[in-house]
Design an enzyme around this catalytic site. Structure first.
Site, mmCIF file in Angstrom:
data_model
loop_
_atom_site.group_PDB
_atom_site.id
_atom_site.type_symbol
_atom_site.label_atom_id
_atom_site.label_comp_id
_atom_site.label_asym_id
_atom_site.label_seq_id
_atom_site.Cartn_x
_atom_site.Cartn_y
_atom_site.Cartn_z
ATOM 1 N N GLY A 28 1.156 -1.493 0.161
ATOM 2 C CA GLY A 28 0.218 0.120 -0.175
ATOM 3 C C GLY A 28 0.060 1.344 -0.283
ATOM 4 N N LEU A 30 0.713 3.831 -2.207
ATOM 5 C CA LEU A 30 0.963 3.471 -3.852
ATOM 6 C C LEU A 30 1.927 5.014 -4.027
ATOM 7 C CD1 LEU A 30 -2.008 1.256 -5.118
ATOM 8 C CD2 LEU A 30 0.038 0.492 -4.173
ATOM 9 N N HIS A 34 4.562 1.842 -7.865
ATOM 10 C CA HIS A 34 3.580 0.427 -8.082
ATOM 11 C C HIS A 34 2.205 0.441 -8.957
ATOM 12 C CE1 HIS A 34 4.135 1.464 -3.263
ATOM 13 N NE2 HIS A 34 4.404 0.469 -3.447
ATOM 14 N N GLN A 58 7.077 -9.651 8.448
ATOM 15 C CA GLN A 58 8.426 -9.214 7.224
ATOM 16 C C GLN A 58 9.120 -8.127 7.685
ATOM 17 O OE1 GLN A 58 6.020 -7.894 3.385
ATOM 18 N NE2 GLN A 58 7.515 -6.759 2.888
ATOM 19 N N GLN A 145 11.900 -4.567 -9.455
ATOM 20 C CA GLN A 145 13.481 -4.956 -10.135
ATOM 21 C C GLN A 145 13.823 -3.816 -8.613
ATOM 22 O OE1 GLN A 145 15.092 -6.910 -10.871
ATOM 23 N NE2 GLN A 145 16.990 -5.792 -10.514
HETATM 24 P P1 AMP Z 1 6.215 -3.053 -1.558
HETATM 25 O O1 AMP Z 1 5.011 -1.814 -1.299
HETATM 26 O O2 AMP Z 1 6.925 -1.545 -1.018
HETATM 27 O O3 AMP Z 1 6.074 -3.812 -0.891
HETATM 28 O O4 AMP Z 1 6.396 -2.921 -3.223
HETATM 29 C C1 AMP Z 1 5.026 -3.490 -3.712
HETATM 30 C C2 AMP Z 1 5.859 -3.817 -5.221
HETATM 31 O O5 AMP Z 1 5.512 -3.001 -5.343
HETATM 32 C C3 AMP Z 1 6.922 -5.224 -5.566
HETATM 33 O O6 AMP Z 1 7.337 -5.639 -6.083
HETATM 34 C C4 AMP Z 1 8.364 -3.626 -5.150
HETATM 35 O O7 AMP Z 1 9.346 -4.401 -5.906
HETATM 36 C C5 AMP Z 1 7.047 -2.630 -6.231
HETATM 37 N N1 AMP Z 1 7.888 -1.704 -6.433
HETATM 38 C C6 AMP Z 1 8.275 -0.426 -4.883
HETATM 39 N N2 AMP Z 1 8.887 0.864 -5.735
HETATM 40 C C7 AMP Z 1 9.391 0.197 -6.997
HETATM 41 C C8 AMP Z 1 9.648 1.391 -7.446
HETATM 42 N N3 AMP Z 1 10.256 2.296 -7.904
HETATM 43 N N4 AMP Z 1 9.739 0.807 -9.003
HETATM 44 C C9 AMP Z 1 9.031 -0.111 -9.214
HETATM 45 N N5 AMP Z 1 8.524 -1.070 -8.975
HETATM 46 C C10 AMP Z 1 8.314 -1.044 -7.306
#
Ligand code: AMP
Length: 288
Positions: A28, A30, A34, A58, A145
């Site tokens: 979240g 976002l 995201h 985690q 990534q």
């Molecule tokens: P999180 O909410 O931090 O768990 O991220 C959810 C998904 O979004 C994960 O697969 C992250 O790798 C991806 N994500 C987070 N930040 C970025 C970004 N700047 N660029 C691309 N994907 C992202």
């Protein structure tokens, strides 16, 4: 677009879906990173489910679980705008009912890098993502990534546990000045925000060295350390130059290498990475 919380509602919604299903797991709050995953999923799948769950398992007790930013209403609006069908926002009780005691653990590649600094982190990630996969049964799952080790660990889990789905890995989305988007960037004050540019600057330095023919990782690492030496507000936790799938450190780059790092700027821990030997237009495409 619906927001649902219970497993029963998710299963009912899933049953009614015809055609391919894409899942975008998130915690979240976002941002455009995201949303790039959601848009990619929408372009490739007939149905897209975005999960929003700040996964307690985690986070270590000293980390920011309680203060992690949350805004489900705003998230839902962004997901709807991006064209997804459903937000699944389970409660802690739905995901971890009382007397919960089953965990998924990927072994070797979780012991290094992020796993070495955060020993219980990946067990929480693999457990929650396995549960999301079992609940949603997606055809494709979308990850960024940005979390390079997460990508390596989850790809291994999918292979090892025979999950019948395709992992789709999306490039890191950055601010115009190079800072990788992260929900945790909201913790940075104005001057920390400026100091945080040192991460992407050091990655560009590594790419420049590689592109001009340098293959010795010690030399590449040294050139990155020079960049950090000029930014005392940043404290490096680790810089790694490793094989992108085994995550083993390498001395001489034969084909590709994952350069990854964790850096404290003030109290905020930031991560970033690039793969040498692979195009990275969001890093190469600007000057700073
Ligand atoms: P999180 O909410 O931090 O768990 O991220 C959810 C998904 O979004 C994960 O697969 C992250 O790798 C991806 N994500 C987070 N930040 C970025 C970004 N700047 N660029 C691309 N994907 C992202």
């Amino acid at each position: 677009m619906d927001i649902i919380n219970t497993l029963e509602d998710l299963r009912a919604a899933r049953k009614n879906m015809t055609g391919s299903v894409g899942l975008v797991p998130t915690m979240g709050f976002l941002h455009a990173g995201h949303i790039s995953l959601v848009k990619r999923a929408v372009s490739e799948c007939e149905n897209v489910i975005v999960s929003v769950f700040v996964n307690p398992t985690q986070f270590s007790p000293t980390e920011d679980f309680a203060s992690y930013p949350r805004d489900l209403e705003r998230d839902a609006a962004l997901v709807q705008e991006a064209g997804a069908n459903l937000v699944w926002a389970p409660t802690d009780q739905v995901m971890y009912p009382s007397e919960y005691q089953t965990y998924v653990s990927v072994e070797e590649i979780t012991k290094v890098l992020e796993g070495a600094m955060r020993p219980t982190h990946f067990r929480g990630v693999t457990t929650v993502v396995a549960k999301l996969f079992n609940a949603v049964r997606p055809d494709k799952a979308y990850f960024g990534q940005k979390d390079a080790q997460q990508v390596a660990v989850l790809s291994r889990m999918v292979r090892d546990l025979n999950f019948d789905l395709e992992m789709v890995i999306c490039p890191i989305v950055r601010e115009k000045d190079g800072l990788a988007l992260s929900s945790r960037n909201t913790y940075l004050d104005k001057s920390e925000r400026q100091s945080a540019l040192v991460l992407s600057r050091s990655l560009r330095k590594a790419r420049t060295a590689f592109l001009s023919g340098e293959r010795e990782t010690e030399k590449i690492r040294k050139s990155m350390e020079e960049v950090f030496a000029a930014e005392p507000a940043a404290r490096v936790q680790y810089i790694s130059i490793a094989d992108p799938s085994s995550l083993k450190e390498i001395e001489r780059i034969e084909s590709q290498a994952l350069v990854s790092m964790a850096v404290y700027v003030g109290k905020t821990r930031l991560i970033d990475n690039t793969i040498l030997g692979m195009a990275d237009p969001n890093l190469d495409g600007f000057d700073h």
